[in-house]
Design a protein around this motif. Structure first.
Motif, short mmCIF file in Angstrom:
data_model
loop_
_atom_site.label_atom_id
_atom_site.label_comp_id
_atom_site.label_asym_id
_atom_site.label_seq_id
_atom_site.Cartn_x
_atom_site.Cartn_y
_atom_site.Cartn_z
N THR A 43 0.81 -1.22 0.00
CA THR A 43 0.00 0.00 0.00
C THR A 43 0.85 1.27 0.00
N ALA A 44 2.18 1.13 0.16
CA ALA A 44 3.08 2.28 0.16
C ALA A 44 4.31 1.97 -0.68
N LEU A 45 4.65 2.89 -1.58
CA LEU A 45 5.82 2.74 -2.45
C LEU A 45 6.84 3.82 -2.09
N GLN A 90 -5.34 5.06 -3.21
CA GLN A 90 -5.09 3.61 -3.31
C GLN A 90 -3.68 3.22 -2.90
N VAL A 91 -2.74 4.07 -3.13
CA VAL A 91 -1.35 3.79 -2.76
C VAL A 91 -0.64 5.09 -2.43
N SER A 92 0.21 5.07 -1.43
CA SER A 92 1.02 6.24 -1.04
C SER A 92 2.39 6.14 -1.69
N VAL A 93 2.99 7.30 -1.98
CA VAL A 93 4.30 7.35 -2.64
C VAL A 93 5.20 8.31 -1.87
N VAL A 94 6.44 7.87 -1.63
CA VAL A 94 7.44 8.67 -0.92
C VAL A 94 8.71 8.69 -1.74
#
Length: 333
Positions: free
Chosen positions: A236-238, A263-267
């Motif tokens: 769920t996190a990229l 839908q998905v978190s990005v860092v």
């Protein structure tokens, strides 16, 4: 294993039974030293394998020394702050500053050093891609200082991504994420290894699943493949190796109709110019890159100094921190 230490002017002075200043005069201005003393010092220097340090010689003589900064990708905004800080400090020190691009190639990096060594007195290697043994080997013959890379026994200035990486995991955990994927950069990237080590340890401490995929090209063009791989992993996190890769991932996710952060978190990492302008604005790990560049040049000038009060090599470690923007949000149910 540490690199063999270069014979210094103090080694020659101790063996010859004279002051370091006398050795300096004998080697750089022999007319100011008694001929017998000069011959004795020269013989000792030759026996010990002493080679004059070109940067130290230039700094002591008042001649304008030249340093070169080598970067893997001159188009990557991540390096802009490092270059700016290094150039400013070089200007303050009265040094000529030149910049070279190594195109993410360890071979190019070594070739640039060897080719430029005839006219350059010292080198600042930013995010060096060379193997440790190669770097140590070159350090025996040339003045080298590293930025955002550590090799035992060599001076370096690094932004420690450990704290920032831990903050990434703490932030994601607080939003309910139970898994993350790290989309790694080049396999010879020292920061990539450090970031993954910190992410994995922090994830384990928070009971999160963590997986590493890659390597991926650290550019926006690599973001498409990285985003597809991350989605395929089901996290769920990229967490991207750098902001350029993260921005490319955001583009690909938008093309696929994947909502960020719904839908998905990005860092990302680096907090480059434009990280707050993309859609959505990117959550990223920031650090004082300009200060790292300044510190590297300062270490290089100290390395070329004869002052005992400023021994080399030295390590400068600067902190990092998480900048929270709109690309991260609660984990999808």
């Amino acid at each position: 294993m540490d690199s063999p230490r270069r014979t210094t002017i103090y080694d020659v002075a101790r063996e010859a039974g004279v002051a370091a200043s006398t050795v300096s005069r004998a080697l750089n201005n022999p007319r100011r030293v008694n001929p017998a003393t000069r011959d004795h010092i020269v013989a000792v220097a030759e026996r010990l394998g002493y080679r004059p340090d070109p940067l130290a010689t230039a700094l002591q003589s008042g001649h304008k020394a030249t340093i070169a900064m080598l970067v893997p990708d001159i188009t990557n905004p991540h390096f802009f702050g490092t270059i700016r800080g290094a150039e400013k400090r070089a200007s303050e020190a009265g040094l000529t500053f030149i910049l070279a691009n190594t195109e993410e190639s360890a071979d190019n990096e070594r070739n640039r050093i060897e080719r430029l060594s005839r006219s350059v007195d010292g080198f600042v290697l930013a995010a060096s891609r060379m193997e440790e043994e190669t770097t140590r080997e070159l350090a025996r013959d040339y003045n080298l200082v590293l930025v955002n890379r550590q090799v035992r026994g060599l001076p370096s200035a690094v932004v420690d991504n450990g704290a920032g990486s831990r903050q990434v995991v703490e932030h994601l955990a607080s939003l309910g994420h139970r898994s993350l994927v790290y989309l790694s950069g080049p396999h010879r990237s020292w920061p990539a290894a450090q970031r993954w080590r910190a992410l994995r340890a922090a994830a384990e401490a928070h009971g999160m699943a963590a997986r590493r995929l890659g390597p991926f090209p650290p550019r926006a063009e690599g973001g498409g493949v990285a985003a597809d791989a991350g989605l395929g992993a089901g996290a769920t996190a990229l967490v991207a190796h750098n902001d350029l890769l993260a921005i490319g991932m955001l583009r690909r996710l938008a093309e696929r109709g994947v909502s960020v952060p719904g839908q998905v978190s990005v860092v990302g990492y680096d907090d480059i110019f434009g990280a707050d302008l993309c859609v959505p604005a990117l959550t990223t790990v920031a650090g004082p890159q300009e200060e790292a560049g300044r510190a590297a040049v300062e270490l290089l000038t100290r390395k070329g100094s004869l002052s005992r009060s400023q021994p080399a090599p030295q390590q400068v470690v600067l902190p990092s921190h998480l900048v929270i923007r709109r690309s991260t949000g609660p984990a999808a149910p």
